[in-house]
Design a protein around this motif. Structure first.
Motif, PDB file in Angstrom:
ATOM      1  N   UNK A 149       0.822  -1.204   0.000  1.00 51.46           N
ATOM      2  CA  UNK A 149       0.000   0.000   0.000  1.00 51.46           C
ATOM      3  C   UNK A 149       0.865   1.267   0.000  1.00 51.46           C
ATOM      4  N   UNK A 150       1.961   1.220   0.749  1.00 49.74           N
ATOM      5  CA  UNK A 150       2.894   2.355   0.775  1.00 49.74           C
ATOM      6  C   UNK A 150       3.435   2.623  -0.626  1.00 49.74           C
ATOM      7  N   UNK A 151       3.771   1.530  -1.338  1.00 44.80           N
ATOM      8  CA  UNK A 151       4.299   1.670  -2.703  1.00 44.80           C
ATOM      9  C   UNK A 151       3.217   2.207  -3.644  1.00 44.80           C
ATOM     10  N   UNK A 152       1.991   1.700  -3.514  1.00 45.91           N
ATOM     11  CA  UNK A 152       0.908   2.150  -4.388  1.00 45.91           C
ATOM     12  C   UNK A 152       0.602   3.634  -4.195  1.00 45.91           C
ATOM     13  N   UNK A 153       0.560   4.077  -2.957  1.00 47.33           N
ATOM     14  CA  UNK A 153       0.168   5.461  -2.687  1.00 47.33           C
ATOM     15  C   UNK A 153       1.340   6.439  -2.696  1.00 47.33           C
ATOM     16  N   UNK A 154       2.540   5.912  -2.865  1.00 50.01           N
ATOM     17  CA  UNK A 154       3.704   6.795  -2.952  1.00 50.01           C
ATOM     18  C   UNK A 154       4.043   7.477  -1.649  1.00 50.01           C
ATOM     19  N   UNK A 155       3.805   6.775  -0.547  1.00 46.90           N
ATOM     20  CA  UNK A 155       4.144   7.326   0.765  1.00 46.90           C
ATOM     21  C   UNK A 155       5.632   7.148   0.994  1.00 46.90           C
ATOM     22  N   UNK A 156       6.268   8.160   1.566  1.00 44.65           N
ATOM     23  CA  UNK A 156       7.713   8.118   1.775  1.00 44.65           C
ATOM     24  C   UNK A 156       8.102   6.908   2.622  1.00 44.65           C
ATOM     25  N   UNK A 157       9.010   6.089   2.114  1.00 49.26           N
ATOM     26  CA  UNK A 157       9.399   4.868   2.824  1.00 49.26           C
ATOM     27  C   UNK A 157      10.342   5.157   3.992  1.00 49.26           C
ATOM     28  N   UNK A 158      11.018   6.335   3.948  1.00 44.95           N
ATOM     29  CA  UNK A 158      11.999   6.606   4.986  1.00 44.95           C
ATOM     30  C   UNK A 158      11.369   7.049   6.295  1.00 44.95           C
TER      31      UNK A 158
END
Length: 415
Positions: A70-79
């Motif tokens: 979901x983080x990858x799909x929504x482009x949420x900062x991984x850091x």
């Protein structure tokens, strides 16, 4: 301020089972709404719609396999790394600043700048209130409101108190009073949060002249804050009490009572001036205000006293040359009203009265100003022989004054 939506969210909060809040859920929800994606579109190929909904509402523990996708799909900062202990410490420190009424020595927002979740919004909202950036507070509240059903008690209390401060600054006392009454009971709160809530309710009671609340809360509040050693809070509320009394007691009595309130600043003589105005000692009000270099906080008393003495040319000079750069809401309304009345022709003035005053666009809960606006606008209409509008003005504003539980004739009856 959408109080109906806030009330629904608060009722929902009572009914829902609470889980420990995970900021990732609110981050996903905010990002999904920003991208204008539905729950179905957000969950497609990763998880069920039900799971995504529960995750966004913090009703389920995150499954890392799903969350990473979901983080990858929504482009949420991984850091982003969520430090719950830091967040709790920040809330505690901000609470202390609110209680002690101290200026901020550092920016708490900086630690959340790379985040877009409810915790970042809550910190930003509270800090903005402490910095008196009230428009920013209300903008963040529009976002935070959707997370109210799942906020922890300390988060909810600080958020609602910050919003109340913002509404009081804009003199929207009715909405602020509604909100402060919606804050959960004292037994569910930390003690400092309880005192802050009690302070806000009592402050609003003085501003709205709610005598029953004042009688019930004032002595109890002073006892509690003095017991904790918060003497600055006791001093603040004693001044509110003195200003309240100044509407009902003669100036000589207010002078005596003022000696019990240690106040040495630009507003030191304010209770005495209010009492002079209420008891029609307008020359004395003008004498006090003329000794002030800055008219901020004094402007309404000054202009209205001059008008009572028919010193219209003096009013025109002040409107042209002595208006402070920063005005509060009630000062802005009165200055605008008098400029329409004294600087423009009667046709433009009547258009203003119909558009703004009769159109009920006067957004202020200062009961004394509202009564003046009602009576003066009614008189201006009657002077131009528009008797229907003159009567309509009174019928429009009387319910608002009744709701605020004060009008000038009532004040005199109760004195």
């Amino acid at each position: 301020m959408n109080l109906n939506y806030l009330d629904r969210q608060l009722r929902k909060r009572k009914d829902l089972k609470h889980f420990e809040i995970k900021p990732i859920g609110s981050a996903i929800r905010l990002k999904r709404k920003e991208l204008k994606m539905t729950l179905e579109e957000g969950a497609e190929g990763i998880c069920s719609i039900s799971y995504l909904s529960k995750l966004e509402n913090n009703q389920i523990d995150p499954n890392l396999d799903f969350v990473d996708q979901l983080i990858e799909r929504f482009g949420i900062r991984e850091q982003i790394h969520y430090d719950e202990q830091r967040y709790q410490n920040d809330l505690k420190e901000l609470t202390e600043k609110m209680v002690m009424q101290e200026e901020l020595t550092r920016s708490y927002i900086e630690g959340y700048q790379d985040r877009e979740d409810h915790q970042a919004r809550v910190i930003h909202l509270i800090e903005s209130a402490l910095r008196k950036e009230y428009a920013v507070v209300l903008e963040h509240f529009k976002v935070v409101t959707q997370f109210i059903p799942h906020l922890k008690q300390e988060e909810l209390t600080l958020v609602l108190l910050s919003v109340c401060e913002s509404l009081v600054a804009s003199e929207n006392y009715r909405d602020a009073y509604h909100i402060v009454l919606s804050i959960p009971n004292a037994h569910e709160m930390f003690y400092d949060h309880y005192l802050l809530t009690l302070r806000m309710r009592l402050k609003l009671s003085f501003l709205m002249h709610k005598t029953s609340d004042i009688n019930m809360l004032y002595a109890h509040y002073l006892k509690e804050v003095d017991h904790e050693g918060y003497y600055h809070l006791s001093k603040e509320m004693k001044l509110c009490h003195l200003i309240h009394l100044s509407y009902y007691h003669v100036p000589s009595e207010i002078e005596i009572l003022s000696k019990s309130v240690d106040r040495k600043d630009e507003l030191e003589k304010k209770p005495y001036a209010i009492s002079c105005f209420t008891h029609q000692q307008f020359d004395e009000v003008i004498r006090i205000v003329q000794s002030k270099e800055n008219l901020s906080g004094w402007l309404n008393l000054y202009l209205l006293s001059l008008e009572e003495l028919h010193r219209f040319e003096d009013i025109k000079v002040i409107l042209k040359h002595r208006i402070p750069e920063k005005l509060n809401q009630s000062e802005q309304i009165l200055v605008n009203h008098m400029r329409e009345k004294y600087e423009k022709d009667y046709k433009k003035c009547l258009n203003y009265l119909r558009r703004d005053v009769l159109g009920n666009k006067i957004q202020c809960d200062d009961p004394h100003l509202l009564e003046y606006m009602m009576l003066d606008s009614s008189r201006l209409f009657a002077k131009s022989q528009f008797y229907k509008e003159s009567t309509l003005i009174v019928s429009t504003y009387q319910p608002r004054l009744k709701l605020l539980r004060i009008a000038q004739h009532k004040m005199k009856d109760e004195a």
